[in-house]
Motif scaffolding. Structure first.
Motif, PDB file in Angstrom:
ATOM      1  N   ALA A  86       1.028  -1.039   0.003  1.00  0.00           N
ATOM      2  CA  ALA A  86       0.028  -0.161  -0.024  1.00  0.00           C
ATOM      3  C   ALA A  86       0.842   1.272  -0.087  1.00  0.00           C
ATOM      4  O   ALA A  86       0.689   2.166  -0.542  1.00  0.00           O
ATOM      5  N   ARG A  87       1.953   1.177   0.650  1.00  0.00           N
ATOM      6  CA  ARG A  87       3.011   2.310   0.671  1.00  0.00           C
ATOM      7  C   ARG A  87       4.252   1.724   0.988  1.00  0.00           C
ATOM      8  O   ARG A  87       4.373   0.734   1.589  1.00  0.00           O
ATOM      9  N   VAL A  88       5.509   2.563   0.748  1.00  0.00           N
ATOM     10  CA  VAL A  88       6.847   2.141   1.291  1.00  0.00           C
ATOM     11  C   VAL A  88       7.500   3.348   2.015  1.00  0.00           C
ATOM     12  O   VAL A  88       7.545   4.390   1.322  1.00  0.00           O
ATOM     13  N   GLU A  89       7.766   3.238   3.096  1.00  0.00           N
ATOM     14  CA  GLU A  89       8.379   4.214   3.858  1.00  0.00           C
ATOM     15  C   GLU A  89      10.059   4.309   3.567  1.00  0.00           C
ATOM     16  O   GLU A  89      10.438   3.275   3.530  1.00  0.00           O
ATOM     17  N   ALA A  90      10.367   5.546   3.636  1.00  0.00           N
ATOM     18  CA  ALA A  90      11.859   5.537   3.724  1.00  0.00           C
ATOM     19  C   ALA A  90      12.533   5.717   5.086  1.00  0.00           C
ATOM     20  O   ALA A  90      11.963   6.359   5.594  1.00  0.00           O
ATOM     21  N   LEU A  91      13.608   4.979   5.061  1.00  0.00           N
ATOM     22  CA  LEU A  91      14.525   4.829   6.386  1.00  0.00           C
ATOM     23  C   LEU A  91      15.854   5.478   5.947  1.00  0.00           C
ATOM     24  O   LEU A  91      16.407   5.020   4.848  1.00  0.00           O
ATOM     25  N   PRO A  92      16.654   5.913   7.013  1.00  0.00           N
ATOM     26  CA  PRO A  92      17.890   5.950   6.599  1.00  0.00           C
ATOM     27  C   PRO A  92      18.912   4.941   6.253  1.00  0.00           C
ATOM     28  O   PRO A  92      18.394   3.633   6.783  1.00  0.00           O
ATOM     29  N   GLY A  93      20.007   5.061   5.662  1.00  0.00           N
ATOM     30  CA  GLY A  93      20.884   3.877   5.210  1.00  0.00           C
ATOM     31  C   GLY A  93      21.895   3.529   6.135  1.00  0.00           C
ATOM     32  O   GLY A  93      22.226   4.611   6.670  1.00  0.00           O
ATOM     33  N   CYS A  94      22.436   2.271   5.970  1.00  0.00           N
ATOM     34  CA  CYS A  94      23.808   2.053   6.624  1.00  0.00           C
ATOM     35  C   CYS A  94      23.649   2.027   8.181  1.00  0.00           C
ATOM     36  O   CYS A  94      24.624   2.489   8.880  1.00  0.00           O
ATOM     37  N   ILE A  95      22.480   1.638   8.614  1.00  0.00           N
ATOM     38  CA  ILE A  95      22.336   1.421  10.025  1.00  0.00           C
ATOM     39  C   ILE A  95      21.532   0.268  10.420  1.00  0.00           C
ATOM     40  O   ILE A  95      21.049  -0.407   9.506  1.00  0.00           O
ATOM     41  N   ALA A  96      21.572  -0.035  11.594  1.00  0.00           N
ATOM     42  CA  ALA A  96      20.870  -1.480  12.043  1.00  0.00           C
ATOM     43  C   ALA A  96      19.437  -1.331  11.760  1.00  0.00           C
ATOM     44  O   ALA A  96      18.959  -0.359  12.177  1.00  0.00           O
ATOM     45  N   SER A  97      18.783  -2.425  11.460  1.00  0.00           N
ATOM     46  CA  SER A  97      17.446  -2.168  11.221  1.00  0.00           C
ATOM     47  C   SER A  97      16.815  -2.363  12.593  1.00  0.00           C
ATOM     48  O   SER A  97      17.205  -2.899  13.538  1.00  0.00           O
ATOM     49  N   PRO A  98      15.522  -1.581  12.660  1.00  0.00           N
ATOM     50  CA  PRO A  98      14.788  -1.680  13.916  1.00  0.00           C
ATOM     51  C   PRO A  98      14.408  -2.965  14.535  1.00  0.00           C
ATOM     52  O   PRO A  98      14.367  -3.898  13.840  1.00  0.00           O
ATOM     53  N   PRO A  99      14.237  -3.478  15.611  1.00  0.00           N
ATOM     54  CA  PRO A  99      13.885  -4.661  16.381  1.00  0.00           C
ATOM     55  C   PRO A  99      12.434  -5.050  15.562  1.00  0.00           C
ATOM     56  O   PRO A  99      11.694  -3.970  15.435  1.00  0.00           O
ATOM     57  N   LEU A 100      12.232  -6.263  15.818  1.00  0.00           N
ATOM     58  CA  LEU A 100      10.660  -6.661  15.367  1.00  0.00           C
ATOM     59  C   LEU A 100       9.749  -5.852  15.967  1.00  0.00           C
ATOM     60  O   LEU A 100       8.705  -5.481  15.160  1.00  0.00           O
ATOM     61  N   GLU A 101       9.849  -5.665  17.347  1.00  0.00           N
ATOM     62  CA  GLU A 101       8.600  -5.280  17.976  1.00  0.00           C
ATOM     63  C   GLU A 101       8.515  -3.777  17.563  1.00  0.00           C
ATOM     64  O   GLU A 101       7.428  -3.224  17.368  1.00  0.00           O
ATOM     65  N   ALA A 102       9.625  -3.164  17.259  1.00  0.00           N
ATOM     66  CA  ALA A 102       9.590  -1.638  16.875  1.00  0.00           C
ATOM     67  C   ALA A 102       8.906  -1.628  15.437  1.00  0.00           C
ATOM     68  O   ALA A 102       8.168  -0.642  15.073  1.00  0.00           O
ATOM     69  N   LEU A 103       9.088  -2.448  14.601  1.00  0.00           N
ATOM     70  CA  LEU A 103       8.573  -2.355  13.295  1.00  0.00           C
ATOM     71  C   LEU A 103       7.065  -2.684  13.479  1.00  0.00           C
ATOM     72  O   LEU A 103       6.245  -2.028  12.811  1.00  0.00           O
ATOM     73  N   ARG A 104       6.606  -3.618  14.171  1.00  0.00           N
ATOM     74  CA  ARG A 104       5.250  -3.834  14.364  1.00  0.00           C
ATOM     75  C   ARG A 104       4.312  -3.064  14.817  1.00  0.00           C
ATOM     76  O   ARG A 104       3.382  -2.505  14.489  1.00  0.00           O
ATOM     77  N   THR A 105       4.995  -2.032  15.988  1.00  0.00           N
ATOM     78  CA  THR A 105       4.602  -0.912  16.638  1.00  0.00           C
ATOM     79  C   THR A 105       4.248   0.173  15.444  1.00  0.00           C
ATOM     80  O   THR A 105       3.326   0.602  15.544  1.00  0.00           O
ATOM     81  N   GLN A 106       5.129   0.335  14.378  1.00  0.00           N
ATOM     82  CA  GLN A 106       5.038   1.482  13.702  1.00  0.00           C
ATOM     83  C   GLN A 106       4.025   0.791  12.300  1.00  0.00           C
ATOM     84  O   GLN A 106       4.071   1.589  11.428  1.00  0.00           O
ATOM     85  N   GLY A 107       3.728  -0.398  12.569  1.00  0.00           N
ATOM     86  CA  GLY A 107       2.785  -0.712  11.463  1.00  0.00           C
ATOM     87  C   GLY A 107       3.390  -1.369  10.091  1.00  0.00           C
ATOM     88  O   GLY A 107       2.927  -1.404   9.196  1.00  0.00           O
ATOM     89  N   ILE A 108       4.825  -1.564  10.434  1.00  0.00           N
ATOM     90  CA  ILE A 108       5.458  -2.011   9.228  1.00  0.00           C
ATOM     91  C   ILE A 108       5.413  -3.681   9.092  1.00  0.00           C
ATOM     92  O   ILE A 108       5.912  -4.094   9.889  1.00  0.00           O
ATOM     93  N   ASP A 109       5.077  -3.843   7.888  1.00  0.00           N
ATOM     94  CA  ASP A 109       4.856  -5.419   7.702  1.00  0.00           C
ATOM     95  C   ASP A 109       6.148  -5.953   7.007  1.00  0.00           C
ATOM     96  O   ASP A 109       6.962  -7.210   7.430  1.00  0.00           O
ATOM     97  N   VAL A 110       6.940  -5.504   6.045  1.00  0.00           N
ATOM     98  CA  VAL A 110       8.192  -5.770   5.518  1.00  0.00           C
ATOM     99  C   VAL A 110       9.215  -4.582   5.460  1.00  0.00           C
ATOM    100  O   VAL A 110       8.913  -3.670   5.158  1.00  0.00           O
ATOM    101  N   LEU A 111      10.291  -5.018   5.891  1.00  0.00           N
ATOM    102  CA  LEU A 111      11.405  -3.943   6.059  1.00  0.00           C
ATOM    103  C   LEU A 111      12.432  -4.566   4.802  1.00  0.00           C
ATOM    104  O   LEU A 111      12.901  -5.832   4.975  1.00  0.00           O
ATOM    105  N   VAL A 112      13.277  -3.760   4.023  1.00  0.00           N
ATOM    106  CA  VAL A 112      14.171  -4.026   3.172  1.00  0.00           C
ATOM    107  C   VAL A 112      15.429  -3.138   3.515  1.00  0.00           C
ATOM    108  O   VAL A 112      15.242  -2.020   3.499  1.00  0.00           O
TER     109      VAL A 112
END
Length: 224
Positions: A86-112
């Motif tokens: 439905a949408r793809v949000e932009a995150l900064p590069g070259c950093i550690a990915s957020p923990p799963l719980e943080a992704l779920r809290t933000q409503g993000i299903d898939v992170l690349v």
């Protein structure tokens, strides 16, 4: 005077006023059209900006602007073109990915989280061609260089992107590599031109993106 990219036969010919000088252009590639229902998918995606890990960054000499920014935009485009998001949000590069719980809290299903490992043009016999052309120029001048430049050589475009795909729905994490290689036989005068460098890099990138788009589409939940 604008700096010529490279020091090959095309640059030598241009210095002899034998061929035109091609300006830098923005990065582009033969990309999939975003379908009319793009954004109608059920997933919310997030994409880290591309982390540049290339050993050879010379392809940037033939492009206008930041190649990494363009590649990040292209990958976001392909995620949307897959029809899964439905949408793809932009995150900064070259950093550690957020923990799963943080992704779920933000409503993000898939992170690349992608890294650009390779994006360039290759002419395997480039150094030999340049050395031969210099020797011919000394003996036979511009006419000799043109005659030599009309003989064939092989050129390649190569792309390699490593992407860590985090599926917050299922708690899975997988790293995949997307590669593309294209090959062309061209005359030596065109083989290392700026236009050829851009074309070969772009075509190889398109091959890698085709596989990436297929993987993104496969993430969509089954239709009810």
């Amino acid at each position: 005077m604008r700096r010529m990219a490279g020091n090959g036969l095309a640059a030598m010919a241009a210095s002899l006023c034998l061929v035109g000088c091609v300006s830098r252009l923005p990065f582009s590639y033969p990309q999939a059209a975003v379908p009319s229902d793009s954004g109608a998918g059920s997933l919310v995606g997030a994409l880290h900006a591309v982390c540049d890990r290339r050993a050879d960054r010379s392809i940037g000499d033939v492009y206008e602007g930041d190649v990494n920014v363009a590649v990040s935009a292209a990958m976001r485009h392909e995620m949307l073109a897959s029809g899964a998001f439905a949408r793809v949000e932009a995150l900064p590069g070259c950093i550690a990915s957020p923990p799963l719980e943080a992704l779920r809290t933000q409503g993000i299903d898939v992170l690349v989280q992608p890294s650009l490992d390779e994006l360039h043009w290759v002419q395997p016999d480039h150094e030999q061609v340049v050395a031969t052309a210099v020797a011919i120029a000394v003996v036979a001048g511009a006419i000799g260089v043109i005659a030599y430049g009309l003989t064939d050589t092989e050129v390649y475009g190569r792309t390699a992107i490593q992407a860590t795909i985090v599926d917050a729905r299922h708690g899975s994490r997988e790293t995949r590599t997307y590669t593309g290689e294209v090959r062309e036989t061209l005359d030596k005068l065109r083989a290392d031109s700026e236009e050829t460098r851009r074309e070969m890099a772009a075509r190889s990138f398109a091959v890698a993106m085709q596989a990436f788009r297929v993987d993104m589409a496969a993430l969509a939940p089954p239709a009810p």
